[in-house]
Design a protein around this motif. Structure first.
Motif, PDB file in Angstrom:
ATOM      1  N   ASP A 100       0.841  -1.194   0.000  1.00  0.00           N
ATOM      2  CA  ASP A 100       0.000   0.000   0.000  1.00  0.00           C
ATOM      3  C   ASP A 100       0.877   1.245   0.000  1.00  0.00           C
ATOM      4  O   ASP A 100       1.873   1.319   0.717  1.00  0.00           O
ATOM      5  N   LYS A 101       0.489   2.240  -0.820  1.00  0.00           N
ATOM      6  CA  LYS A 101       1.233   3.498  -0.845  1.00  0.00           C
ATOM      7  C   LYS A 101       1.030   4.248   0.460  1.00  0.00           C
ATOM      8  O   LYS A 101       1.966   4.546   1.165  1.00  0.00           O
ATOM      9  N   ARG A 148      -0.152   7.294   3.209  1.00  0.00           N
ATOM     10  CA  ARG A 148       0.419   8.619   3.458  1.00  0.00           C
ATOM     11  C   ARG A 148       1.012   8.607   4.848  1.00  0.00           C
ATOM     12  O   ARG A 148       0.310   8.464   5.827  1.00  0.00           O
ATOM     13  N   ARG A 181       8.180   5.893  -0.891  1.00  0.00           N
ATOM     14  CA  ARG A 181       7.870   4.900  -1.925  1.00  0.00           C
ATOM     15  C   ARG A 181       9.086   4.038  -2.260  1.00  0.00           C
ATOM     16  O   ARG A 181       8.972   2.824  -2.386  1.00  0.00           O
ATOM     17  N   ASN A 223      -2.417   2.422  -4.605  1.00  0.00           N
ATOM     18  CA  ASN A 223      -2.952   3.547  -3.855  1.00  0.00           C
ATOM     19  C   ASN A 223      -4.028   3.099  -2.879  1.00  0.00           C
ATOM     20  O   ASN A 223      -4.777   2.153  -3.149  1.00  0.00           O
ATOM     21  N   ASP A 226      -5.761   8.370  -2.124  1.00  0.00           N
ATOM     22  CA  ASP A 226      -4.850   8.750  -3.202  1.00  0.00           C
ATOM     23  C   ASP A 226      -5.481   8.657  -4.580  1.00  0.00           C
ATOM     24  O   ASP A 226      -4.890   9.127  -5.564  1.00  0.00           O
ATOM     25  N   THR A 238      -1.000   8.123 -10.394  1.00  0.00           N
ATOM     26  CA  THR A 238       0.196   7.327 -10.140  1.00  0.00           C
ATOM     27  C   THR A 238       1.449   8.148 -10.377  1.00  0.00           C
ATOM     28  O   THR A 238       1.409   9.202 -11.000  1.00  0.00           O
ATOM     29  N   HIS A 294       3.377   1.134 -10.248  1.00  0.00           N
ATOM     30  CA  HIS A 294       2.514   1.878  -9.326  1.00  0.00           C
ATOM     31  C   HIS A 294       1.106   1.920  -9.903  1.00  0.00           C
ATOM     32  O   HIS A 294       0.891   2.440 -10.996  1.00  0.00           O
ATOM     33  N   GLY A 349      -3.208   2.656  -9.500  1.00  0.00           N
ATOM     34  CA  GLY A 349      -4.218   3.459  -8.837  1.00  0.00           C
ATOM     35  C   GLY A 349      -5.069   2.626  -7.895  1.00  0.00           C
ATOM     36  O   GLY A 349      -4.958   1.394  -7.840  1.00  0.00           O
ATOM     37  N   TYR A 350      -5.943   3.298  -7.151  1.00  0.00           N
ATOM     38  CA  TYR A 350      -6.769   2.627  -6.138  1.00  0.00           C
ATOM     39  C   TYR A 350      -7.685   1.579  -6.760  1.00  0.00           C
ATOM     40  O   TYR A 350      -7.802   0.455  -6.255  1.00  0.00           O
TER      41      TYR A 350
END
Length: 302
Positions: A239-240, A242, A247, A266, A270, A274, A285, A287-288
């Protein structure tokens, strides 16, 4: 408005910022013809920037084809040792209170903004052999005078293009994407983003694992969190998030634990934006939306 007859619906107006990495072409400016050439590419202009410093050895600051600065110019170059200014970079000073360091940075925000504003033409520019072309600032033959003044506001994101009082010359996004595709065992393909990928990486399928089923630290692939996880020789989904885990650090954690590939996904906050990074191992990378589908696949198959 809702009380008026005939009213159906309304949406709050939202102003969207326009971004492009092809600014000269977007403005109709071409290297050897038309208005850009007729303007002499900013020749004779001096652009001053207050930022985090500059890397004087960057090719954007070559003084090829540059005239000397105007005779009345009284600049000061505060670099030390063998580092000097030239006909492009005609002034460099440090205005940070109490600091005597030279205004040098290896390659950060000040180097970026100076090159966007007045970087000289650089042929064969590329990123790991991707996105080849000629790089240039908006006034490639203008002189640059840069002062290192720090780049901190009282809080994060406290300044963002407060037009009409300032002119923003840097961009935060661009319209180029270097795609790295993940192919699952069910044949589904999901496009992510990456700057560098080894040419000799095999296209064979590998086991896929999401260590986030263990704990939150493992989900973020924070340093040391995968040491007891079974990830050796596998594709690891991280998971990216915050927070405190960078990263590139996540990729190093996967590599240290024996993982072969990382899929960085993400969280909902997020969205699907990406970032292209040069990770320490093959990675992509996502996206969600794609990340949720990949996690769902992991939960439905052995």
């Amino acid at each position: 408005m809702e009380q008026k007859d005939g009213f159906v619906a309304a949406r709050v107006e939202k102003t969207l910022a326009l971004h492009t990495i092809h600014t000269p072409n977007f403005l109709g400016l071409y290297q050897n013809m038309g208005f850009w050439k007729e303007s002499n590419y900013g020749m004779g202009v001096i652009i001053g920037l207050l930022d985090t410093g500059i890397n004087p050895g960057h090719p954007s600051f070559s003084d090829d084809n540059m005239p000397p600065p105007p005779a009345k110019w009284k600049g000061n170059c505060e670099f030390t040792g063998n580092v000097t200014c030239n006909k492009k970079l005609i002034d460099a000073r440090n205005f940070v209170r109490g600091s005597t360091n030279p205004p040098f940075e290896e390659g950060g925000h000040g180097t970026l903004t100076a090159s966007v504003a007045a970087g000289n033409f650089v042929d064969d520019a590329n990123v790991f052999a991707n996105a080849n072309g000629t790089d240039a600032g908006m006034a490639p033959l203008a002189h640059i005078a840069i002062a290192s003044a720090g780049n901190d506001g009282p809080l994060g994101a406290t300044l963002s293009n407060v037009a009409p009082w300032i002119l923003t010359v840097g961009t935060s996004t661009h319209d180029r994407k270097i795609v790295a595709t993940a192919v699952l065992g069910n044949g589904q393909e999901y496009d992510g983003e990456l700057v560098f990928h080894p040419m000799d990486f095999p296209h064979t399928l590998l086991p896929l694992v999401y260590p986030g089923l263990l704990n939150q630290e493992a989900a973020l692939c924070s340093s040391g969190s995968l040491n007891s996880a079974d990830v050796k020789g596998k594709i690891v989904v991280c998971d990216k998030g915050r927070g405190h885990v960078a990263r590139l650090e996540k990729g190093q954690t996967v590599k240290d634990a024996g993982g072969t590939v990382m899929i960085l996904v993400n969280l909902e906050i997020d969205g699907d934006s990406t970032l292209a990074d040069a990770h320490v191992l093959p990675a992509t990378h996502m996206g969600y939306t794609a990340g949720e589908k990949i996690k769902a696949y992991i939960n439905t198959t052995s």
